[in-house]
Write a protein that holds these residues in place. Sequence first.
Motif, PDB file in Angstrom:
ATOM      1  N   TRP A 261       0.826  -1.219   0.000  1.00 29.13           N
ATOM      2  CA  TRP A 261       0.000   0.000   0.000  1.00 29.13           C
ATOM      3  C   TRP A 261       0.855   1.261   0.000  1.00 29.13           C
ATOM      4  CZ3 TRP A 261      -0.570   3.862   3.793  1.00 29.13           C
ATOM      5  CH2 TRP A 261       0.055   3.626   5.014  1.00 29.13           C
ATOM      6  N   MET A 262       2.145   1.106   0.309  1.00 30.01           N
ATOM      7  CA  MET A 262       3.070   2.231   0.256  1.00 30.01           C
ATOM      8  C   MET A 262       3.797   2.315  -1.076  1.00 30.01           C
ATOM      9  SD  MET A 262       4.781   1.921   4.043  1.00 30.01           S
ATOM     10  CE  MET A 262       5.972   3.203   3.655  1.00 30.01           C
ATOM     11  N   ILE A 263       3.589   1.334  -1.930  1.00 28.91           N
ATOM     12  CA  ILE A 263       4.346   1.238  -3.181  1.00 28.91           C
ATOM     13  C   ILE A 263       3.560   1.748  -4.373  1.00 28.91           C
ATOM     14  CG2 ILE A 263       5.463  -0.373  -4.791  1.00 28.91           C
ATOM     15  CD1 ILE A 263       5.909  -2.231  -2.326  1.00 28.91           C
ATOM     16  N   LYS A 264       2.288   1.372  -4.425  1.00 30.21           N
ATOM     17  CA  LYS A 264       1.493   1.633  -5.627  1.00 30.21           C
ATOM     18  C   LYS A 264       0.223   2.390  -5.268  1.00 30.21           C
ATOM     19  CE  LYS A 264       0.825  -0.775  -9.971  1.00 30.21           C
ATOM     20  NZ  LYS A 264       1.021  -2.061 -10.663  1.00 30.21           N
ATOM     21  N   PRO A 265      -0.080   3.480  -5.973  1.00 26.24           N
ATOM     22  CA  PRO A 265      -1.294   4.252  -5.651  1.00 26.24           C
ATOM     23  C   PRO A 265      -2.547   3.417  -5.843  1.00 26.24           C
ATOM     24  CG  PRO A 265      -0.331   4.978  -7.746  1.00 26.24           C
ATOM     25  CD  PRO A 265       0.656   4.051  -7.116  1.00 26.24           C
ATOM     26  N   GLY A 266      -3.483   3.571  -4.916  1.00 20.15           N
ATOM     27  CA  GLY A 266      -4.758   2.868  -5.015  1.00 20.15           C
ATOM     28  C   GLY A 266      -4.746   1.461  -4.470  1.00 20.15           C
ATOM     29  N   TRP A 267      -3.592   0.985  -4.020  1.00 19.02           N
ATOM     30  CA  TRP A 267      -3.535  -0.384  -3.482  1.00 19.02           C
ATOM     31  C   TRP A 267      -4.139  -0.374  -2.082  1.00 19.02           C
ATOM     32  CZ3 TRP A 267      -2.350  -4.225  -0.156  1.00 19.02           C
ATOM     33  CH2 TRP A 267      -2.196  -5.520  -0.684  1.00 19.02           C
ATOM     34  N   THR A 268      -5.136  -1.241  -1.852  1.00 22.39           N
ATOM     35  CA  THR A 268      -5.890  -1.231  -0.600  1.00 22.39           C
ATOM     36  C   THR A 268      -5.675  -2.530   0.157  1.00 22.39           C
ATOM     37  OG1 THR A 268      -7.581   0.156  -1.631  1.00 22.39           O
ATOM     38  CG2 THR A 268      -8.173  -0.958   0.429  1.00 22.39           C
ATOM     39  N   ILE A 269      -5.300  -2.410   1.430  1.00 20.86           N
ATOM     40  CA  ILE A 269      -5.061  -3.581   2.279  1.00 20.86           C
ATOM     41  C   ILE A 269      -6.330  -4.410   2.395  1.00 20.86           C
ATOM     42  CG2 ILE A 269      -4.463  -4.340   4.617  1.00 20.86           C
ATOM     43  CD1 ILE A 269      -2.776  -1.781   4.867  1.00 20.86           C
ATOM     44  N   GLY A 270      -6.203  -5.705   2.173  1.00 16.41           N
ATOM     45  CA  GLY A 270      -7.327  -6.628   2.297  1.00 16.41           C
ATOM     46  C   GLY A 270      -8.256  -6.658   1.106  1.00 16.41           C
ATOM     47  N   VAL A 271      -7.987  -5.816   0.107  1.00 14.13           N
ATOM     48  CA  VAL A 271      -8.844  -5.748  -1.077  1.00 14.13           C
ATOM     49  C   VAL A 271      -8.051  -6.013  -2.348  1.00 14.13           C
ATOM     50  CG1 VAL A 271     -10.363  -4.262  -2.467  1.00 14.13           C
ATOM     51  CG2 VAL A 271     -10.406  -4.109   0.046  1.00 14.13           C
ATOM     52  N   SER A 272      -6.955  -5.298  -2.524  1.00 19.47           N
ATOM     53  CA  SER A 272      -6.181  -5.387  -3.767  1.00 19.47           C
ATOM     54  C   SER A 272      -5.429  -6.708  -3.863  1.00 19.47           C
ATOM     55  CB  SER A 272      -5.190  -4.222  -3.854  1.00 19.47           C
ATOM     56  OG  SER A 272      -5.860  -2.986  -3.845  1.00 19.47           O
ATOM     57  N   ASP A 273      -5.204  -7.141  -5.099  1.00 20.31           N
ATOM     58  CA  ASP A 273      -4.491  -8.382  -5.386  1.00 20.31           C
ATOM     59  C   ASP A 273      -2.986  -8.125  -5.300  1.00 20.31           C
ATOM     60  OD1 ASP A 273      -3.370 -10.691  -6.455  1.00 20.31           O
ATOM     61  OD2 ASP A 273      -4.850 -10.878  -8.057  1.00 20.31           O
ATOM     62  N   PRO A 274      -2.238  -8.919  -4.512  1.00 15.67           N
ATOM     63  CA  PRO A 274      -0.790  -8.744  -4.448  1.00 15.67           C
ATOM     64  C   PRO A 274      -0.113  -8.832  -5.815  1.00 15.67           C
ATOM     65  CG  PRO A 274      -1.530 -10.241  -2.735  1.00 15.67           C
ATOM     66  CD  PRO A 274      -2.706  -9.984  -3.624  1.00 15.67           C
ATOM     67  N   LYS A 275      -0.735  -9.547  -6.747  1.00 15.55           N
ATOM     68  CA  LYS A 275      -0.140  -9.721  -8.072  1.00 15.55           C
ATOM     69  C   LYS A 275      -0.059  -8.403  -8.852  1.00 15.55           C
ATOM     70  CE  LYS A 275      -1.530 -14.556  -8.569  1.00 15.55           C
ATOM     71  NZ  LYS A 275      -2.343 -15.543  -9.321  1.00 15.55           N
ATOM     72  N   THR A 276      -0.772  -7.376  -8.381  1.00 15.60           N
ATOM     73  CA  THR A 276      -0.748  -6.086  -9.085  1.00 15.60           C
ATOM     74  C   THR A 276       0.466  -5.232  -8.709  1.00 15.60           C
ATOM     75  OG1 THR A 276      -2.117  -5.034  -7.371  1.00 15.60           O
ATOM     76  CG2 THR A 276      -3.262  -6.053  -9.236  1.00 15.60           C
ATOM     77  N   THR A 277       1.272  -5.699  -7.762  1.00 19.14           N
ATOM     78  CA  THR A 277       2.457  -4.951  -7.332  1.00 19.14           C
ATOM     79  C   THR A 277       3.686  -5.835  -7.445  1.00 19.14           C
ATOM     80  OG1 THR A 277       1.101  -3.720  -5.759  1.00 19.14           O
ATOM     81  CG2 THR A 277       3.475  -3.616  -5.452  1.00 19.14           C
ATOM     82  N   SER A 278       4.770  -5.260  -7.960  1.00 21.88           N
ATOM     83  CA  SER A 278       6.014  -6.011  -8.115  1.00 21.88           C
ATOM     84  C   SER A 278       7.170  -5.218  -7.511  1.00 21.88           C
ATOM     85  CB  SER A 278       6.297  -6.288  -9.592  1.00 21.88           C
ATOM     86  OG  SER A 278       6.642  -5.084 -10.260  1.00 21.88           O
ATOM     87  N   VAL A 279       8.298  -5.880  -7.353  1.00 23.36           N
ATOM     88  CA  VAL A 279       9.490  -5.205  -6.847  1.00 23.36           C
ATOM     89  C   VAL A 279       9.898  -4.080  -7.792  1.00 23.36           C
ATOM     90  CG1 VAL A 279      11.910  -5.528  -6.187  1.00 23.36           C
ATOM     91  CG2 VAL A 279      10.231  -7.278  -5.618  1.00 23.36           C
ATOM     92  N   GLU A 280       9.635  -4.228  -9.079  1.00 20.77           N
ATOM     93  CA  GLU A 280       9.929  -3.179 -10.064  1.00 20.77           C
ATOM     94  C   GLU A 280       9.261  -1.862  -9.681  1.00 20.77           C
ATOM     95  OE1 GLU A 280      11.459  -1.466 -13.512  1.00 20.77           O
ATOM     96  OE2 GLU A 280      11.663  -3.630 -13.178  1.00 20.77           O
ATOM     97  N   ASP A 281       8.066  -1.932  -9.103  1.00 18.42           N
ATOM     98  CA  ASP A 281       7.342  -0.719  -8.728  1.00 18.42           C
ATOM     99  C   ASP A 281       8.069   0.074  -7.646  1.00 18.42           C
ATOM    100  OD1 ASP A 281       5.118  -1.143 -10.478  1.00 18.42           O
ATOM    101  OD2 ASP A 281       4.357  -2.649  -9.078  1.00 18.42           O
ATOM    102  N   ILE A 282       8.817  -0.612  -6.795  1.00 17.74           N
ATOM    103  CA  ILE A 282       9.539   0.077  -5.718  1.00 17.74           C
ATOM    104  C   ILE A 282      10.607   0.995  -6.300  1.00 17.74           C
ATOM    105  CG2 ILE A 282      10.949  -0.258  -3.650  1.00 17.74           C
ATOM    106  CD1 ILE A 282       9.556  -3.041  -3.422  1.00 17.74           C
ATOM    107  N   ALA A 283      11.186   0.576  -7.426  1.00 11.76           N
ATOM    108  CA  ALA A 283      12.244   1.381  -8.047  1.00 11.76           C
ATOM    109  C   ALA A 283      11.744   2.761  -8.450  1.00 11.76           C
ATOM    110  CB  ALA A 283      12.823   0.647  -9.255  1.00 11.76           C
ATOM    111  N   ASN A 284      10.437   2.919  -8.652  1.00 15.61           N
ATOM    112  CA  ASN A 284       9.903   4.240  -8.980  1.00 15.61           C
ATOM    113  C   ASN A 284      10.156   5.223  -7.834  1.00 15.61           C
ATOM    114  OD1 ASN A 284       8.903   3.203 -11.414  1.00 15.61           O
ATOM    115  ND2 ASN A 284       6.941   2.669 -10.497  1.00 15.61           N
ATOM    116  N   HIS A 285      10.069   4.722  -6.602  1.00 18.25           N
ATOM    117  CA  HIS A 285      10.316   5.570  -5.440  1.00 18.25           C
ATOM    118  C   HIS A 285      11.801   5.907  -5.319  1.00 18.25           C
ATOM    119  CE1 HIS A 285       6.215   5.270  -3.733  1.00 18.25           C
ATOM    120  NE2 HIS A 285       6.210   4.095  -4.353  1.00 18.25           N
TER     121      HIS A 285
END
Length: 360
Positions: A261-285
């Motif tokens: 939820w700190m990596i990708k905008p709109g990611w919601t705990i308990g709702v969003s699919d973990p598959k929608t976030t990858s380690v690649e997304d962290i590199a944006n930060h």
Amino acid sequence: MLIFDAHLDMAWNACEWNRDLELPVSEIRKFERQFENIIPGEATVSWHALRKGGVGMTISTLLPRLHRKDAALTHYQSREAAYGVAMGQLAYYRAMVEKGVLREIPDSNTLKSHVEEWEANEAAAREEGSTIPIGFILSMEGAPPILSPGQIEHWFDAGLRILGPAHYGPGPYCYGTGSTGGLKEEGPALLKEMDRVGMLLDVTHLADQSFWEALEIFQGPVLASHHNCRALVDADRQLTDDQIKALIERGAVIGCAFDNWMIKPGWTIGVSDPKTTSVEDIANHTDHICQLAGNAKHCGMGTDLDGGFGKEQTPHDLDTIADLEMYASILEKRGYSEADVKGIMSQNFIDFFLKALPAG
């Protein structure tokens, strides 16, 4: 390559979640599948996994927090109880030191020799049963166990080198994530006493007003152990660009967090699919901080893996903390130099602490 993780709640996992961290993560998961609704998600961290992945240095915390469903019940009802729990977690680390699993890093000389030993013997250090310990710098996340500003020296003598005065909500000295406000009555005295003894300030979780007031008073070395960028994920848990610039001016290193939820905008705990976030997304930060700094010297990693969540809230392509090495490959593909990659994976935090810790 030696990896430095700047934020792991290891003693909390061992003591509050009852995890045997010397086991492989697969065995921890197997044991915990026997119990329902006890652990928030599958484990990703253990001392075994750290060693396997080459994570030879950590900042490991004392965390005075309970794991409960209701947020109001996650806080100890008395600061004396928080003190007792933090001392118990410290005893866990000392037991691991006695066993040879860990090496406490209270000063820059110990850090220098530890890093040299790991880098000279990395293959052996990664092996199960290695006699080369994992290094850790002791931190505290949230200040309820510090019963008064005058107790800072007591904690410093006990080995505490870093303090994050806030966690979630209002604390005894200031305000944290999800709340608003500046330093409380004893907040300035706490920071001045930290300055006096040489304890470092971790600004992670500080509410915005508390952040700015703390930086005004505290004159010593500052870090942000596990923070991402508000410009990319708009929430008060993240750092604004102005905060990042202020930290850069103070010579801080900022560790990127691996909590979805700190990596990708709109990611919601308990709702969003973990598959929608990858380690690649962290590199944006990491990229964003590097652009603000004009270099890569202020970025590191503070994964916060298993920090109240598990695999269900972790980038889908990272199974355990042993997979952190993939971040180096991601940075390389983005055009980071070999020196910059090493800096982000470990050297930036090593250099910071070689200057910030007492000589010993």
